[in-house]
Enzyme design. Structure first.
Site, PDB file in Angstrom:
ATOM      1  N   HIS A  81      53.052  32.629  34.199  1.00  0.00           N
ATOM      2  CA  HIS A  81      53.174  32.916  32.770  1.00  0.00           C
ATOM      3  C   HIS A  81      54.593  33.372  32.444  1.00  0.00           C
ATOM      4  O   HIS A  81      55.350  33.821  33.307  1.00  0.00           O
ATOM      5  CB  HIS A  81      52.176  33.991  32.349  1.00  0.00           C
ATOM      6  CG  HIS A  81      52.342  35.286  33.096  1.00  0.00           C
ATOM      7  ND1 HIS A  81      53.369  36.172  32.840  1.00  0.00           N
ATOM      8  CD2 HIS A  81      51.619  35.822  34.107  1.00  0.00           C
ATOM      9  CE1 HIS A  81      53.272  37.211  33.643  1.00  0.00           C
ATOM     10  NE2 HIS A  81      52.232  37.024  34.433  1.00  0.00           N
ATOM     11  N   ASP A 363      52.259  35.370  39.332  1.00  0.00           N
ATOM     12  CA  ASP A 363      53.110  35.455  40.522  1.00  0.00           C
ATOM     13  C   ASP A 363      52.260  35.481  41.790  1.00  0.00           C
ATOM     14  O   ASP A 363      52.643  34.898  42.811  1.00  0.00           O
ATOM     15  CB  ASP A 363      54.035  36.676  40.451  1.00  0.00           C
ATOM     16  CG  ASP A 363      53.306  37.985  40.151  1.00  0.00           C
ATOM     17  OD1 ASP A 363      52.069  37.979  40.024  1.00  0.00           O
ATOM     18  OD2 ASP A 363      53.993  39.022  40.046  1.00  0.00           O
TER      19      ASP A 363
END
Length: 464
Positions: A81, A363
């Site tokens: 994102h 992540d």
């Protein structure tokens, strides 16, 4: 000139002269160390700027490059994102005043921003898998909520989508102009920041797309492991890795003194400050060029920030050396890599579904995939990072297919563990799909040791 711009100029991330829309012909953001352009020693400020991934920096991309007799037949994109508001607040400090509404008169800006907002406002009736249909399609809070996607994050992915559109649609004609719903495969976790990031990239890739053709599937796990999430051995590796992290932090006296100083400034116990993960808030302030918090006891400074960021980088380095994380990564990434290679094999057989696949993730999704692929030198996923798998068909030998893997626009195919020796063993210019298939179906389990031959056996092996 503000502080952040000055720092960007200092480390050559923003060229002094720019062409249209601030984009120049060269890019100095790299995923692996390059002694010709990077600081001679590790610089935590330089690394933090790379992590911010500030829009407007020139983007060099190697996606879509192949010998002329190869045809692009499918693309699989994993993204982190975009820029977000912190997930944690530093206790007893004022929340960062960052506006999450999307407006044209604020930087960073993208030419499609207003059209994106307009298109999102028409989309609430879209058919998304539950619980995605209850999430907002774009940010709208004047004071960001915790973890909310910012305008920077939207612009980052509008840029990603436009870049991929120029390469894959305009140049390679991956999708026909009358593309069908089944030619897209879209997945996201249940966070608004991942759904909105996926929509921003998709809008940059397919402007004014038909909502009736777009269906986002929900992934409950950040590992995108679907029905294969139960894996006891993976959890054991993770516990060992977390123990390693704890011991490294315990042995870093400079880090502990820094936490003690910061705790004194905000007048809370050191343990409480540490639990608040202050680097998360500080990185947000740094990326948005907002001053670090002050109290009557003093200010949190750039020196404090550098110490914590340096520890993060050292932790990343030791993580790769100790190999505990590799075991976690191999088991954590296997389900989604297995799904991806299965889609590639279907395309190679002539099926036309899922020509463009997008996984909008975190992540903690991308990092295990990078480690599992053997990319020990790759940087930790920045905001709006993209990892792309391309499948190519040899027009001269239509039964033969090859893969390319790119991370933030850099071709890393021949850095992967399954293709790093390819040029010594074969005259073929591209990495054969068979190499990736063999790696996922067999070599990942060999790397884990213990004699397991499939995912279930590996996950349930005893005697860690």
């Amino acid at each position: 000139m503000d502080l952040l711009t000055a720092l960007l100029l200092l480390v050559h991330l923003i060229p002094v002269s720019a062409t249209k829309n601030g984009v120049t012909s060269k890019n100095r953001k790299r995923i692996m160390p390059d002694p010709a352009t990077e600081p001679p020693v590790m610089d935590p400020v330089y690394e933090a700027l790379l992590y911010c991934n500030i829009p407007g920096v020139a983007e060099r991309s190697m996606e879509g490059h192949a010998p002329h007799h190869f045809k692009l037949v499918s693309v699989h994109v994993f993204i982190r994102h975009g820029d977000r508001y912190p997930l944690y607040a530093i206790p007893k400090t004022k929340r960062p005043e960052i506006d999450c509404t999307l407006v044209a008169n604020r930087k960073p800006y993208h030419s499609k921003l207003e059209a994106f907002v307009s298109h999102m406002s028409k989309g609430p009736g879209a058919s998304f898998e539950s619980p995605l249909h209850s999430l907002p399609l774009y940010s709208s809070h004047q004071l960001c909520e915790m973890g909310e996607l910012t305008q920077t994050g939207v612009v980052q992915h509008l840029q990603n989508g436009q870049l991929l559109r120029d390469i894959y649609l305009k140049k390679h004609k991956l999708l026909p102009s009358d593309w069908a719903a089944e030619q897209l495969h879209l997945e996201t976790t249940g966070k608004s920041r991942t759904l909105q990031s996926g929509l921003a990239l998709l809008y940059g890739f397919l402007p004014d797309f038909d909502w009736k053709k777009v269906y986002f599937r929900h992934q409950p796990s950040a590992l995108f492991c679907s029905g294969n999430c139960y894996c006891p051995l993976r959890n054991q590796y993770l516990e060992k890795e977390q123990r390693r992290q704890y011991l490294l932090r315990l042995n870093n006296r400079q880090l502990e003194r820094t936490y003690e100083e910061m705790a004194r400034i905000v007048d809370i116990p050191t343990k409480q400050l540490r639990a608040a993960n202050p680097i998360d808030s500080l990185l947000c302030l740094f990326c948005h060029n907002v001053s670090f918090p002050c109290t009557r006891n003093g200010c949190i400074t750039m020196d404090h920030f550098k110490v914590i960021k340096t520890h993060q980088i050292e932790d990343e380095r030791e993580r790769q050396e100790k190999k505990l994380y590799l075991g976690y990564a191999l088991l954590g990434a296997h389900p989604i890599l297995n799904q991806t290679v299965g889609r590639m094999q279907h395309t190679a057989e002539g099926r036309k579904e899922g020509l463009f696949t997008l996984y909008s993730a975190h992540d903690v999704t991308l990092a295990p995939i990078l480690s599992a692929l053997g990319l020990t030198g790759a940087r930790f996923p920045r905001f709006a990072a993209r990892l792309v798998f391309e499948l190519w068909q040899d027009r001269e030998k239509p039964r033969e297919h090859s893969v390319r893997i790119l991370y933030d626009g850099v071709d890393i195919t021949f850095h992967t563990s399954f293709c790093q020796d390819h040029h010594r063993r074969s005259p073929k210019p591209m990495c054969p799909l068979e190499n990736l298939v063999r790696f996922i179906k067999k070599d990942m389990f060999v790397a884990l040791g213990g004699g397991s031959t499939n995912y279930y056996e590996a996950c349930h092996r005893e005697g860690f």
